[in-house]
Design a protein around this motif. Structure first.
Motif, short mmCIF file in Angstrom:
data_model
loop_
_atom_site.label_atom_id
_atom_site.label_comp_id
_atom_site.label_asym_id
_atom_site.label_seq_id
_atom_site.Cartn_x
_atom_site.Cartn_y
_atom_site.Cartn_z
N VAL A 98 0.77 -1.07 0.18
CA VAL A 98 0.09 -0.16 0.09
C VAL A 98 0.76 1.17 0.26
N GLN A 99 1.66 1.45 1.04
CA GLN A 99 2.54 2.46 1.24
C GLN A 99 3.62 2.62 0.03
N GLN A 100 4.34 1.33 -0.32
CA GLN A 100 5.33 1.66 -0.99
C GLN A 100 5.14 0.98 -2.42
N ASN A 101 3.80 1.16 -2.94
CA ASN A 101 3.24 0.69 -4.17
C ASN A 101 4.38 1.38 -5.14
N ALA A 102 4.45 2.61 -5.23
CA ALA A 102 5.24 3.38 -6.20
C ALA A 102 6.64 2.93 -6.57
N LEU A 103 7.20 2.76 -5.42
CA LEU A 103 8.80 2.10 -5.47
C LEU A 103 8.55 0.64 -5.91
N LEU A 104 7.72 -0.13 -5.50
CA LEU A 104 7.90 -1.61 -6.07
C LEU A 104 7.58 -1.72 -7.49
N GLU A 105 6.52 -0.57 -7.80
CA GLU A 105 6.24 -0.54 -9.25
C GLU A 105 7.59 -0.13 -10.29
N ALA A 106 8.18 0.81 -9.63
CA ALA A 106 9.30 1.45 -10.45
C ALA A 106 10.59 0.24 -10.42
N THR A 107 10.55 -0.59 -9.30
CA THR A 107 11.57 -1.41 -9.51
C THR A 107 11.35 -2.58 -10.41
N LEU A 108 10.03 -2.82 -10.58
CA LEU A 108 9.46 -3.91 -11.56
C LEU A 108 9.57 -3.53 -12.88
N ASP A 109 9.56 -2.00 -12.97
CA ASP A 109 9.76 -1.66 -14.57
C ASP A 109 11.12 -1.64 -14.93
N LEU A 110 12.15 -1.50 -14.00
CA LEU A 110 13.61 -1.62 -14.33
C LEU A 110 13.84 -2.92 -14.61
#
Length: 466
Positions: A233-245
């Motif tokens: 929930v709180q770190q979704n943007a960070l997780l998604e950015a890592t997955l993009d890389l």
């Protein structure tokens, strides 16, 4: 003593690209000529001491990066893949594998991916042939293996996620009680936490904005599941950015990896890097003391120890593995030279298999692999009750270990004679790639060796390994 020259062209290029410099600018800052840098990046020359010092002083690079890249893993993985009978007459020598891993790591990974897909297709076709009488169906790729390899080649350390978890885990609220801090963080996002008697561990209802946790789970598991939900929930943007890389090849692999990253965040928040590293060193890596101090299970502590590879603040390079009762590896990671088999089980002589015989006790083993490297290995069962009478019990065994040169930093090495060669048991990776000729526990012949069959003679094995 002969000093080994350092050839690290691929890693040097990686550092330059990370800094966003051209070869010309990079050479100028390192104080070398452009042709000399070009030769180092192509492994035609070793990396000089002057360049190593310049990397540290000019750019603050952790110079251990130059010698602890993917090369050993790639060589081990390629060697195992090339043990496949399909390469029986064409397998290249070890020198070629090392050159490929050092000079063309991208090509090596592409080869491993191609072989992985070949094996999946071959095994799927064989299964279909037996079940349906035909062998012309295509096999889907394995997202699970793709995600496993992602963490494997990241050294099981994801810097951005680890640091975000550390910030959360060392906040004032988390310092008082990490579970309360997690509940408060979820509440800030409009999520309530409930408890219920349920067979699973965690259930989030996005419509009601309610997270339901099983009342059967242990306290350390409850903390972990709360932190996992915080990550989603709180770190979704960070997780998604890592997955993009990471650029996974399928949505399924991406979804699996996101859960893996959320799990990583939970473990790192429960055991924040700097504080956990200091505690590990202070307790000499006593898993029970660390578990008590951080409110974590023994498996969580062992897994966390295998991730302590932050540049500039690295812990002991550990291997970590979990096996089921059939010997199948369900979790694996190694920051050491020991690399686990990608297919099949582990060596039967390894103490992790004996952990099921002594529940609740740590087993210690001094072991030596065929390459002559010596390790200290710790094993213990981690059976997980279902929480009620008649509920199924999940039984696993874990092993945590490191090279014996770190033994003085482990409480488990006390009273072990690490100077005595006969104290080290000979183990391998898996039978099909193990070079040992007279192993009494060998299950199948090594694929890279010629066999001699003599009907008039029977030794430990029904054949002799050439």
């Amino acid at each position: 003593m002969t000093v080994q020259k350092l050839y690290a062209g691929a890693k040097l290029r990686e550092i330059r690209n990370r800094l966003g410099l051209t070869q010309k600018d990079f050479a100028a800052k390192l104080g070398v000529s452009l042709p000399y840098l070009n030769q180092m990046e192509n492994n035609n020359r070793p990396v000089s001491t002057t360049v190593v010092l310049s990397l540290a002083m000019e750019f603050g690079v952790d110079v251990t990066e130059l010698s602890t890249g993917d090369a050993e893993r790639l060589v081990s993985d390629m060697r195992e893949a090339l043990a496949d009978p399909v390469f029986a007459d064409t397998a290249p020598p070890m020198a070629d594998l090392r050159l490929t891993a050092s000079n063309a790591p991208g090509l090596a990974r592409a080869f491993l991916e191609l072989h992985r897909r070949y094996r999946q297709t071959h095994e799927r076709l064989a299964s279909l042939d037996e079940a349906l009488g035909r062998a012309d169906a295509a096999a889907p790729s394995s997202p699970w293996d793709e995600v496993r390899d992602f963490f494997h080649y990241c050294d099981n350390y994801i810097d951005a996620v680890d640091r975000a978890a550390e910030r959360f885990g060392t906040s004032a609220d988390a310092a008082r009680d990490v579970a309360d801090a997690a509940i408060a963080a979820l509440k800030a996002h409009g999520i309530d936490v409930e408890t219920a008697d349920m067979p699973g561990l965690r259930q989030f209802d996005p419509a009601r904005r309610v997270l339901t946790l099983s009342s059967r789970m242990a306290p350390e598991t409850r903390r972990f599941q709360l932190l996992l939900q915080v990550a989603l929930v709180q770190q979704n943007a960070l997780l998604e950015a890592t997955l993009d890389l990471a650029r996974f090849q399928s949505d399924t692999a991406r979804d699996i990896a996101k859960i893996g990253l959320a799990n990583y965040f939970a473990g790192a928040a429960l055991m924040p890097y700097t504080r956990f590293l200091e505690a590990a060193q202070d307790t000499r890596h006593d898993l029970e003391l660390l578990g008590s101090r951080f409110g974590a299970s023994i498996e969580q502590v062992a897994h966390r120890l295998s991730t302590m590879q932050r540049p500039g603040a690295k812990g002991i390079p550990f291997f970590f593995v979990r096996v089921d009762q059939a010997g199948t590896i369900t979790k694996r990671h190694s920051a050491t030279r020991l690399q686990f088999a990608r297919f099949g089980g582990a060596c039967p002589l390894w103490n992790v298999h004996r952990a099921f015989e002594t529940p609740g006790h740590f087993l210690r083993q001094l072991a030596e692999t065929p390459d002559g490297v010596r390790y200290i290995s710790l094993a213990r069962d981690v059976s997980k009750p279902g929480g009620s009478y008649g509920a199924p019990v999940r039984r696993y065994a874990i092993s945590l270990g490191c090279e014996v040169r770190h033994a003085d930093m482990l409480v488990y090495a006390d009273t072990l004679d690490t100077t005595k060669a006969s104290a080290f048991e000979p183990i391998g990776i898996s039978c099909r790639i193990c070079e040992r000729k007279n192993c009494h526990q060998r299950s199948v012949p090594p694929l890279e060796r010629q066999l001699t069959i003599d009907a008039d003679t029977r030794g430990v094995l029904p054949y002799e390994v050439g």
